[in-house]
Write an enzyme that holds these catalytic residues in place. Structure first.
Site, PDB file in Angstrom:
ATOM      1  N   HIS A  52       0.830  -1.218   0.000  1.00 28.74           N
ATOM      2  CA  HIS A  52       0.000   0.000   0.000  1.00 28.74           C
ATOM      3  C   HIS A  52       0.862   1.265   0.000  1.00 28.74           C
ATOM      4  O   HIS A  52       0.520   2.274   0.635  1.00 28.74           O
ATOM      5  CB  HIS A  52      -0.950   0.034   1.203  1.00 28.74           C
ATOM      6  CG  HIS A  52      -1.963  -1.069   1.220  1.00 28.74           C
ATOM      7  ND1 HIS A  52      -3.248  -0.929   0.769  1.00 28.74           N
ATOM      8  CD2 HIS A  52      -1.857  -2.368   1.623  1.00 28.74           C
ATOM      9  CE1 HIS A  52      -3.904  -2.071   0.916  1.00 28.74           C
ATOM     10  NE2 HIS A  52      -3.077  -2.963   1.426  1.00 28.74           N
TER      11      HIS A  52
ATOM     12  N   ASN B  71     -10.144  -2.763   2.663  1.00 30.48           N
ATOM     13  CA  ASN B  71      -9.924  -2.679   1.221  1.00 30.48           C
ATOM     14  C   ASN B  71     -11.245  -2.369   0.526  1.00 30.48           C
ATOM     15  O   ASN B  71     -12.283  -2.268   1.173  1.00 30.48           O
ATOM     16  CB  ASN B  71      -9.393  -4.018   0.698  1.00 30.48           C
ATOM     17  CG  ASN B  71      -7.895  -4.180   0.928  1.00 30.48           C
ATOM     18  OD1 ASN B  71      -7.172  -3.206   1.103  1.00 30.48           O
ATOM     19  ND2 ASN B  71      -7.442  -5.421   0.929  1.00 30.48           N
TER      20      ASN B  71
ATOM     21  N   TYR C 166       0.964  -3.844  12.269  1.00 29.79           N
ATOM     22  CA  TYR C 166       0.923  -2.440  11.859  1.00 29.79           C
ATOM     23  C   TYR C 166       1.711  -1.540  12.802  1.00 29.79           C
ATOM     24  O   TYR C 166       2.495  -0.700  12.367  1.00 29.79           O
ATOM     25  CB  TYR C 166      -0.536  -1.975  11.700  1.00 29.79           C
ATOM     26  CG  TYR C 166      -1.151  -2.592  10.456  1.00 29.79           C
ATOM     27  CD1 TYR C 166      -1.376  -3.976  10.403  1.00 29.79           C
ATOM     28  CD2 TYR C 166      -1.453  -1.853   9.336  1.00 29.79           C
ATOM     29  CE1 TYR C 166      -1.892  -4.572   9.268  1.00 29.79           C
ATOM     30  CE2 TYR C 166      -1.964  -2.435   8.186  1.00 29.79           C
ATOM     31  CZ  TYR C 166      -2.188  -3.795   8.162  1.00 29.79           C
ATOM     32  OH  TYR C 166      -2.678  -4.392   7.033  1.00 29.79           O
TER      33      TYR C 166
HETATM   34  C1  HEM Z   1      -1.568 -10.908   7.819  1.00 31.36           C
HETATM   35  C2  HEM Z   1      -2.056 -10.065   6.977  1.00 31.36           C
HETATM   36  C3  HEM Z   1      -1.510  -8.693   6.756  1.00 31.36           C
HETATM   37  C4  HEM Z   1      -0.328  -8.132   7.116  1.00 31.36           C
HETATM   38  C5  HEM Z   1       0.821  -8.770   7.878  1.00 31.36           C
HETATM   39  C6  HEM Z   1      -0.341  -6.764   6.639  1.00 31.36           C
HETATM   40  C7  HEM Z   1       0.686  -5.857   6.795  1.00 31.36           C
HETATM   41  C8  HEM Z   1       0.655  -4.555   6.367  1.00 31.36           C
HETATM   42  C9  HEM Z   1       1.725  -3.623   6.542  1.00 31.36           C
HETATM   43  C10 HEM Z   1       3.058  -3.929   7.215  1.00 31.36           C
HETATM   44  C11 HEM Z   1       1.327  -2.449   6.030  1.00 31.36           C
HETATM   45  C12 HEM Z   1       2.096  -1.141   5.977  1.00 31.36           C
HETATM   46  C13 HEM Z   1       1.753  -0.333   7.201  1.00 31.36           C
HETATM   47  C14 HEM Z   1       2.532   0.957   7.295  1.00 31.36           C
HETATM   48  O1  HEM Z   1       3.741   0.936   7.050  1.00 31.36           O
HETATM   49  O2  HEM Z   1       1.913   1.988   7.656  1.00 31.36           O
HETATM   50  C15 HEM Z   1      -0.013  -2.621   5.542  1.00 31.36           C
HETATM   51  C16 HEM Z   1      -0.778  -1.628   5.005  1.00 31.36           C
HETATM   52  C17 HEM Z   1      -2.112  -1.782   4.713  1.00 31.36           C
HETATM   53  N1  HEM Z   1      -2.859  -2.935   4.788  1.00 31.36           N
HETATM   54 FE1  HEM Z   1      -2.199  -4.714   5.387  1.00 31.36          FE
HETATM   55  N2  HEM Z   1      -1.524  -6.523   6.008  1.00 31.36           N
HETATM   56  C18 HEM Z   1      -2.270  -7.670   6.062  1.00 31.36           C
HETATM   57  C19 HEM Z   1      -3.530  -7.864   5.553  1.00 31.36           C
HETATM   58  C20 HEM Z   1      -4.356  -6.861   5.136  1.00 31.36           C
HETATM   59  C21 HEM Z   1      -5.763  -7.014   4.848  1.00 31.36           C
HETATM   60  C22 HEM Z   1      -6.531  -8.322   4.967  1.00 31.36           C
HETATM   61  C23 HEM Z   1      -6.227  -5.787   4.503  1.00 31.36           C
HETATM   62  C24 HEM Z   1      -7.601  -5.349   4.131  1.00 31.36           C
HETATM   63  C25 HEM Z   1      -8.680  -6.041   4.396  1.00 31.36           C
HETATM   64  C26 HEM Z   1      -5.117  -4.863   4.573  1.00 31.36           C
HETATM   65  C27 HEM Z   1      -5.197  -3.522   4.318  1.00 31.36           C
HETATM   66  C28 HEM Z   1      -4.140  -2.650   4.408  1.00 31.36           C
HETATM   67  C29 HEM Z   1      -4.247  -1.247   4.085  1.00 31.36           C
HETATM   68  C30 HEM Z   1      -5.482  -0.502   3.615  1.00 31.36           C
HETATM   69  C31 HEM Z   1      -2.973  -0.704   4.280  1.00 31.36           C
HETATM   70  C32 HEM Z   1      -2.575   0.742   4.061  1.00 31.36           C
HETATM   71  C33 HEM Z   1      -2.902   1.588   5.272  1.00 31.36           C
HETATM   72  C34 HEM Z   1      -2.569   3.024   4.974  1.00 31.36           C
HETATM   73  O3  HEM Z   1      -3.281   3.605   4.135  1.00 31.36           O
HETATM   74  O4  HEM Z   1      -1.597   3.535   5.541  1.00 31.36           O
HETATM   75  N3  HEM Z   1      -3.996  -5.547   4.950  1.00 31.36           N
HETATM   76  N4  HEM Z   1      -0.404  -3.929   5.733  1.00 31.36           N
END
Ligand code: HEM
Length: 484
Positions: A54, A127, A334
């Site tokens: 993202h 999402n 996160y």
């Molecule tokens: C085990 C599953 C997951 C892991 C380990 C994971 C991990 C991460 C990480 C490390 C980030 C970056 C955060 C940052 O640096 O600020 C991120 C961002 C994000 N993730 Fe996940 N994620 C997972 C599953 C999901 C799922 C299932 C969704 C949605 C249903 C999702 C939606 C998002 C979104 C929207 C962002 C961006 C947030 C922003 O706008 O700053 N992720 N994720």
């Protein structure tokens, strides 16, 4: 406006910003160029790590207006009074591309909402799709590696993406959405948002309800085909959002929830905590609870959008997580990412700081800039440990009223639970069957485009998955493959 004098970062006026100090016009620079050194040193440090997923995103502020009180389900302050408004910050994103990729990738869109409630920040980090590719977080790094660029060529690698999917039937439902006509949104204003996970609400009687959040776009769903997306400027979706808000054409979403009681969950034929599955609306109808409007652009992209830190663990009293395995891992992932990417005191930055008082015993660390977050602005010596004898003097203490109801896992076996025999076909097939002929053909064509780059073994395993969802699904993809 009065003319401003250029200064150093410590406020000292600068006399000359064009010429370094040198030994004569042709000679070397001298050590008293401390202003030059400051300028170059700061420049060297302008970048922070981009989000590992993202990375490319656009955000805006707005507010959430509650139109139906949820006091029956939750003690959450922002869900009590109809008509109450809560400030929000919403960041949209693509998932796989880096910061300089395109807004028009065939990719899910992140939909992350921060509610600045009176009792702390509540984040729904979802999402534009109601499900996800996985239901066990242990697969997340492998999945992301397979979808990002090839580690050797640094080029997109559809064969790797399909290799992963061929080995993981749990991805079929979300992959069908991704490859469908909805896979490339026209803009961020034209996407729905979903909390995706099963989250929870709990009330003053200690009753817990399982809940799914839906944000339905009032602008309508609009999408692009692959061919239409090719001609779009990389920053088009960001430009669209910034311009709409600047023009006063504020985008909005109707907020709805699905509710399931704990008893219903125990007897529900579908695992309600499996992120690869939806709760069909016929079983758990949508309940409209509010409106979310975006009406203010950020003042500074880096300070606000780039440093914004959303976390599924940002929960407030009356809300909670659930046993969803993916969500459980995200409760940790996160905050950890934010400490690495932005720093241990990321919650002191204005975009992340709650709009309510912060009282805790965490102290110091890099960039602790806000006295309120570091023990208070009062000059007297403040306690930096708990428990202490100073509650009367205003030192913070926990309050049992905010205790989340306990969960009962009395008979559960602690082990690795294999989910490979789950039904990953029915809901993917149901989705396929509601598509019209044109949508089915688009889906098959989009899949064939990438799948044709993979070897025969991968193609056969994918066709077998499609056939289990619906024989016609497999037949169309096969026919589309044969045309390439
Ligand atoms: C085990 C599953 C997951 C892991 C380990 C994971 C991990 C991460 C990480 C490390 C980030 C970056 C955060 C940052 O640096 O600020 C991120 C961002 C994000 N993730 Fe996940 N994620 C997972 C599953 C999901 C799922 C299932 C969704 C949605 C249903 C999702 C939606 C998002 C979104 C929207 C962002 C961006 C947030 C922003 O706008 O700053 N992720 N994720």
């Amino acid at each position: 406006m009065s003319k401003k004098t250029l200064t150093t970062s410590t406020g000292a006026p600068v006399a000359d910003d064009n010429n370094s100090i040198s030994v004569g016009p042709r000679g070397p620079l001298t050590f008293d160029n401390h202003y030059l050194f400051e300028k170059l040193a700061h420049f060297n440090r302008e970048r922070i790590p981009e989000r590992v997923v993202h990375a490319r995103g656009t955000a805006a502020y707005g507010h959430f207006t509650l139109t139906k009180s949820l006091s029956e389900y939750s003690i959450a302050d922002f869900l009590q009074t109809e008509g109450s408004k809560t400030e929000v910050f919403l960041r949209f994103s693509t998932v796989g591309g880096g910061q300089d990729s395109s807004d028009y990738a065939r990719d899910p869109r992140g939909f992350a909402v921060k509610f600045y409630t009176n009792e702390g920040n509540y984040d729904i980090v979802g999402n534009n799709t109601p499900v996800f590719f996985l239901n066990d977080p242990i697969k997340f790094p492998d999945f992301i590696h397979s979808q990002k660029k090839n580690p050797q060529t640094n080029l997109p690698d559809p064969a790797a993406a399909f290799e992963f999917w061929a080995n993981h039937p749990q991805s079929l439902h979300q992959m069908t959405i991704l490859m469908s006509d909805r896979g490339i949104p026209l803009s961020y204003r034209h996407v729905h948002g979903f909390g995706s996970h099963t989250l929870s609400l709990w009330n003053d009687k200690g009753e817990r309800y399982w809940v799914k959040w839906h944000f339905k776009t009032n602008q309508g769903i609009k999408t692009l085909t692959d061919a239409e997306a090719v001609g779009k400027p990389a920053f088009g979706a960001q430009e669209d959002l910034v311009n709409a808000i600047n023009d006063g054409d504020y985008p909005s979403w109707t907020v709805k929830i699905q509710i399931m009681t704990q008893e219903e969950a125990e007897n529900y034929p579908i695992n309600p905590f499996d992120l690869t599955k939806v709760w069909p609306y016929k079983d758990h109808p949508l309940i409209e609870i509010g409106q979310l409007e975006l009406n203010r652009n950020v003042d500074n992209y880096f300070a606000e959008t780039e440093q914004s830190a959303f976390a599924p663990s940002n929960l407030v009293p009356g809300t909670g997580a659930s046993p969803d395995k993916m969500l459980q891992a995200r409760l940790l992932a996160y905050q950890d990412a934010h400490r690495y990417r932005v720093g241990v005191n990321h919650n002191q930055l204005p975009v992340n700081a709650p709009r309510c008082p912060v009282n805790h015993y965490q102290r110091d660390g890099f960039m602790s800039g806000c006295p309120m977050h570091n023990g208070g602005q009062i000059q007297t010596s403040r306690a930096n440990y708990y428990p202490n004898d100073r509650a009367e003097a205003g030192e913070p203490a926990p309050d049992k009223r905010y205790e989340e109801p306990s969960m009962n896992y009395a008979h559960a076996i602690v082990a690795r639970h294999d989910q490979s025999e789950e039904d990953y076909w029915t809901q993917a097939g149901d989705l396929y069957r509601v598509m019209n002929d044109d949508q089915k053909n688009q889906l098959a064509g989009n899949i064939a485009g990438g799948l044709s780059k993979a070897n025969t073994s991968i193609q056969e395993r994918m066709l077998a998955q499609f056939a289990k969802a619906d024989p016609d699904y497999a037949a169309r993809v096969k026919a589309a493959l044969e045309k390439i």
